[in-house]
Scaffold this motif. Structure first.
Motif, short mmCIF file in Angstrom:
data_model
loop_
_atom_site.label_atom_id
_atom_site.label_comp_id
_atom_site.label_asym_id
_atom_site.label_seq_id
_atom_site.Cartn_x
_atom_site.Cartn_y
_atom_site.Cartn_z
N THR A 187 0.85 -1.18 0.00
CA THR A 187 0.00 0.00 0.00
C THR A 187 0.89 1.24 0.00
N ASN A 188 0.28 2.39 -0.11
CA ASN A 188 1.00 3.67 -0.01
C ASN A 188 -0.04 4.77 0.27
N PRO A 189 0.42 5.96 0.60
CA PRO A 189 -0.54 7.04 0.90
C PRO A 189 -1.51 7.32 -0.24
N GLN A 190 -1.02 7.25 -1.47
CA GLN A 190 -1.89 7.51 -2.62
C GLN A 190 -3.04 6.51 -2.69
N LYS A 191 -2.73 5.25 -2.45
CA LYS A 191 -3.76 4.22 -2.49
C LYS A 191 -4.79 4.45 -1.39
N ILE A 192 -4.33 4.82 -0.21
CA ILE A 192 -5.25 5.10 0.90
C ILE A 192 -6.10 6.34 0.59
N TYR A 193 -5.45 7.35 0.02
CA TYR A 193 -6.16 8.57 -0.37
C TYR A 193 -7.25 8.26 -1.40
N ASP A 194 -6.92 7.42 -2.38
CA ASP A 194 -7.91 7.03 -3.39
C ASP A 194 -9.10 6.31 -2.77
#
Length: 414
Positions: A228-235
């Motif tokens: 995972t990464n912040p972008q995936k969580i943000y999405d």
């Protein structure tokens, strides 16, 4: 359960005696830091012949010591007044963060050659991973975790397989072992998040969106062992109609959880290219029971929990742990495969795969494939749940059972 020894951490403390640095015991709240200092370390000093009056123990959360919270000068003077002679005095300070400007007090005490200083703290300020920098290179960290499986099993009344089921469900937070029923254990773990961890993080970082922090923890709990990464969580938030949230907020909240030692981030490492890949990465929980409590004990896939347990054990043993990436070229095609853990300790390295079982030749080949394409001579290991005797594949990969791995501290060195 009977008392559980913390010999790994006691050895670290005794090895660091008299090194001229402040010994700083850090770790997630309620993992046993204060108990390590007293009675475990204090009793060790006494058994080594240290006189009682040469152990200066101050518990700053006691009402009698509240007078020092906003008077660091008086606190400093009191400690000095307890020094009897030129022999070494061991200063054990529990909940040191309660004293204003405690960093200055501790740094000033370091000038006294006959003081050996040990401290613990339990709020989010002290638990921060950057606490060592506040001592300007004069701090020596002893990082504690909740009970490892071997510690937990040492006091468990039952066989190791029942113990494994208990550990994978409720984890190793010390006070969990004092709860009598599953309901009490569950309630205790949930309460830790709500009234201890979240409260500290919110107060320290002035968080306004507790709902977002809450959701991020649930997302991480659901994706243990997944990239995972912040972008995936943000999405994920964006797909649910969240419009006011920024990716910078996601990044900040993730760092707050790491600073409080609730989760640890494992970065990807390109084994052949010998370089780190900044994103995506994996998060593992410091305690499996805490992870399960966040999800109301609903999502308990044993393969993911076993992977988290292996990661935590490697951390306890002092390894630097990354997620390995191995590129495989076959003809004109390229494929990236994953090695669960790349473990480094000085010049030693181990590559480790976690698998519930190797029940078929196809499964053995699948788990062995990335290891066989690494191309160096460091040891390669597959840890399985099955109760087996250690054996080696035709390619020389060591296969060991999870019990052998967890209960033998030298299991990787066979």
């Amino acid at each position: 359960m009977k008392e559980i020894k913390r010999d790994v951490y006691l050895k670290q403390l005794t090895d660091k005696k008299g090194n001229g640095l402040i010994k700083i015991i850090t770790g997630i709240r309620r993992c046993g830091k204060s108990y390590l200092l007293d009675p475990i370390f204090k009793n060790s000093l006494l058994s080594d012949g240290v006189d009682t009056d040469h152990i200066i123990k101050i518990e700053l959360d006691r009402a009698v010591n509240k007078k020092y919270h906003h008077d660091p000068v008086s606190f400093d003077n009191f400690i000095r007044s307890q020094v009897k002679d030129d022999k070494t005095h061991y200063v054990l300070l529990d909940e040191i963060q309660l004293v204003d400007d405690f960093e200055s007090v501790l740094n000033s005490l370091l000038y006294e050659k006959n003081l050996d200083i040990y401290v613990t703290g339990s709020n989010s300020r002290f638990l921060s991973t950057d606490i060592i920098t506040e001592f300007r290179g004069r701090g020596d960290q002893i990082h504690m975790t909740p009970f490892s499986f071997s510690e937990f099993f040492s006091a468990y009344d039952g066989d190791k397989y029942d113990c494994w089921s208990e550990y994978l469900t409720f984890g190793g937070m010390p006070l969990v072992t004092k709860q009598k029923s599953d309901k009490e254990k569950s309630a205790y773990l949930k309460d830790l998040f709500t009234h201890t961890y979240f409260k500290d993080i919110v107060e320290r970082n002035h968080i306004k969106r507790l709902d977002v922090l809450d959701s991020i923890v649930d997302i991480l709990a659901s994706s243990v062992g997944s990239l995972t990464n912040p972008q995936k969580i943000y999405d994920t938030f964006k797909s649910k109609g969240e419009k006011e949230l920024s990716i910078n907020t996601i990044n900040a909240y993730l760092s707050f959880l790491e600073d409080a030692f609730i989760v640890r981030k494992a970065i990807r490492y390109d084994v052949k290219g010998r370089k780190y890949i900044n994103t995506p990465f994996k998060y593992y929980f410091a305690d499996i029971g805490l992870r399960n409590a966040r999800l109301n004990f609903r999502q308990q896939e044993e393969n993911h929990l076993m992977e988290n347990a292996i990661y935590n054990e490697l951390i306890v043993r002092g390894y630097n742990v990354d997620v390995g990436v191995v590129e495989i070229r076959e003809g004109n095609s390229r494929a990236q495969t994953e090695v669960d853990f790349v473990c480094n300790e000085g010049s030693n390295r181990y590559y480790i795969q976690s698998a519930l079982n190797l029940g078929t030749p196809e499964k053995t080949a699948q788990e062995s494939r990335p290891l066989n394409h690494i191309g160096d001579n460091f040891k390669k290991i597959i840890v399985v749940k099955d109760h087996i005797k250690p054996w080696r594949t035709e390619d020389g990969i060591l296969v060991i059972g999870i019990m052998d791995f967890l209960l033998d501290p030298d299991s990787l060195k066979r």
